[in-house]
Design an enzyme around this catalytic site. Structure first.
Site, mmCIF file in Angstrom:
data_model
loop_
_atom_site.group_PDB
_atom_site.id
_atom_site.type_symbol
_atom_site.label_atom_id
_atom_site.label_comp_id
_atom_site.label_asym_id
_atom_site.label_seq_id
_atom_site.Cartn_x
_atom_site.Cartn_y
_atom_site.Cartn_z
ATOM 1 N N HIS A 1 -14.246 -2.182 -6.381
ATOM 2 C CA HIS A 1 -15.494 -1.395 -6.417
ATOM 3 C C HIS A 1 -15.239 0.113 -6.394
ATOM 4 C CE1 HIS A 1 -16.396 -0.927 -1.784
ATOM 5 N NE2 HIS A 1 -15.144 -0.635 -2.069
ATOM 6 N N GLY B 1 4.174 1.217 -2.494
ATOM 7 C CA GLY B 1 4.072 1.407 -3.933
ATOM 8 C C GLY B 1 2.689 1.814 -4.379
ATOM 9 N N ASP B 2 2.542 1.914 -5.693
ATOM 10 C CA ASP B 2 1.301 2.312 -6.339
ATOM 11 C C ASP B 2 0.798 1.143 -7.164
ATOM 12 O OD1 ASP B 2 -0.726 3.370 -7.867
ATOM 13 O OD2 ASP B 2 0.506 4.895 -8.855
ATOM 14 N N PHE B 3 -0.343 0.569 -6.790
ATOM 15 C CA PHE B 3 -0.777 -0.636 -7.502
ATOM 16 C C PHE B 3 -1.241 -0.374 -8.935
ATOM 17 C CE2 PHE B 3 -4.595 -0.146 -4.468
ATOM 18 C CZ PHE B 3 -5.389 0.545 -5.368
ATOM 19 N N ASP C 1 0.847 -1.187 0.000
ATOM 20 C CA ASP C 1 0.000 0.000 0.000
ATOM 21 C C ASP C 1 0.882 1.236 0.000
ATOM 22 O OD1 ASP C 1 -2.328 1.693 0.249
ATOM 23 O OD2 ASP C 1 -3.330 0.037 1.290
#
Length: 373
Positions: free
Chosen positions: A283, A264-266, A239
């Protein structure tokens, strides 16, 4: 209406075919009765819809009770509004009015002496119990959720979330710049998720060994439960740095050597693993963004791996379901939506995956399993 009209037609036909002199007078009040019945239906509908429109005041009262911590002062039995007001630093008359409304939904109960007690249904409003919902209530009724919901009409006319027009930037950008709001959100989400995590971890047969990557896993409550139940697994909590700062994986010494944190950045990449978990992530995002994320997961899967989307699956029919309510929150505040099984199958197909199975749980969420296509 159709049956009434048929009956009247039949009466007219019978009267026209009779040759016995002047027709008999109609039954007194018959026409008036039909009109009266119709008016009664409209009155009932009006009363029902008016009551439904007033329903927003219940979560407002629930939030007020959560904010002042009134439930924490009911642990030793019933108390009067005056006693509770003194304990919480509030106005007794106003507090009584809030409690009286909460009693209509079974959160508290008023006795014949005018004292209020916490019911079984209201216990999780306390802040000192396992699975406390207090911060979840505060998160779900925070102005960042409340204000966009009041502008749903603009979502219908514009086809976009109302959040940005109110706060001047997208949902997660606002959180990144507002530490108070971010704290309310992440702590509230953890409280909302905690009662689900053990159930979900028990519902799925994880592999005996390998690495589980909790993508966008927040404070790590789900990963903690998965590792507790599966001693052969290692875990990665992935995250943003400011989110990972509040992780809880060090709460259990039994899993101390089996987890790591990864910042990190998913939307750019995800760590490699045998199982990728996405709980209440898809969602939040539109289909194109979800395809980007799921494609990253597909590329990061080791041989024999799988992606588990842990989200609500919107059921058919008219019965209430949390997914149908949350879907409007997604519409008002984000770009995503709650999805049906067919929607997930389409997302997976576009991401190099295939829907394997859907495993319902006793929570509002299901385990939606995807394997490499």
């Amino acid at each position: 209406m159709g049956q009434d009209e048929g009956t009247h037609d039949g009466d007219r036909t019978a009267a026209a075919g009779a040759d016995t002199g002047p027709s008999a007078p109609s039954t007194p009040g018959a026409a008036d009765s039909g009109a009266t019945d119709l008016e009664a239906r409209y009155r009932r509908s009006s009363a029902f819809l008016t009551d439904e429109a007033l329903g927003f005041l219940f979560p407002a009262a629930l939030r007020a009770a959560a904010d002042i911590g009134v439930a924490d002062h009911l642990t030793d039995g019933p108390r009067t509004p005056a006693e509770l007001a003194a304990a919480t630093g509030t106005d007794a008359r106003s507090l009584h009015r809030v409690l009286r409304l909460l009693a209509t939904r079974g959160v508290v109960a008023e006795d014949d002496l005018g004292r209020f007690a916490l019911t079984d249904a209201g216990q999780a409003l306390r802040g000192d119990v396992p699975y406390s919902a207090r911060t979840a209530v505060q998160m779900l009724t925070d102005r960042t959720m409340w204000l966009p919901a009041g502008e749903l009409t603009s979502c219908l006319t514009d086809g976009t979330a109302s959040f940005e027009s109110i706060f001047g930037m997208p949902f997660f950008d606002h959180f990144a710049q507002d530490a108070r709001t971010a704290a309310v959100f992440h702590v509230g989400m953890a409280a909302m998720s905690d009662p689900e995590n053990a159930v979900i971890a028990a519902a799925y047969a994880f592999p005996a060994a390998g690495t589980v990557v909790d993508v966008g896993g927040g404070h790590g409550g789900l990963l903690l439960e998965v590792l507790r139940r599966n001693p052969g697994l290692a875990g990665v909590l992935y995250d943003r740095p400011h989110v990972l700062a509040g992780h809880r994986l060090d709460a259990d010494k039994e899993i101390a050597d089996r987890w790591t944190l990864a910042e990190g950045d998913f939307f750019a990449s995800v760590p490699p693993g045998d199982v990728h978990l996405l709980k209440r992530i898809t969602h939040d995002w539109d289909d194109e963004t979800c395809v980007t994320l799921l494609s990253h997961c597909r590329r990061a899967l080791r041989p024999g791996g799988r992606v588990l989307v842990l989200d609500a699956v919107v059921p058919r029919g008219n019965a209430p379901h949390q997914s149908k309510t949350l879907d409007l929150m997604m519409m008002a505040s984000l770009t995503g939506r709650e999805r049906t099984e067919a929607d997930f199958a389409e997302l997976f197909e576009r991401s190099g995956l295939r829907l394997s199975r859907v495993i319902p749980t006793s929570t509002a969420l299901s385990v939606v399993e995807a394997l490499p296509a």
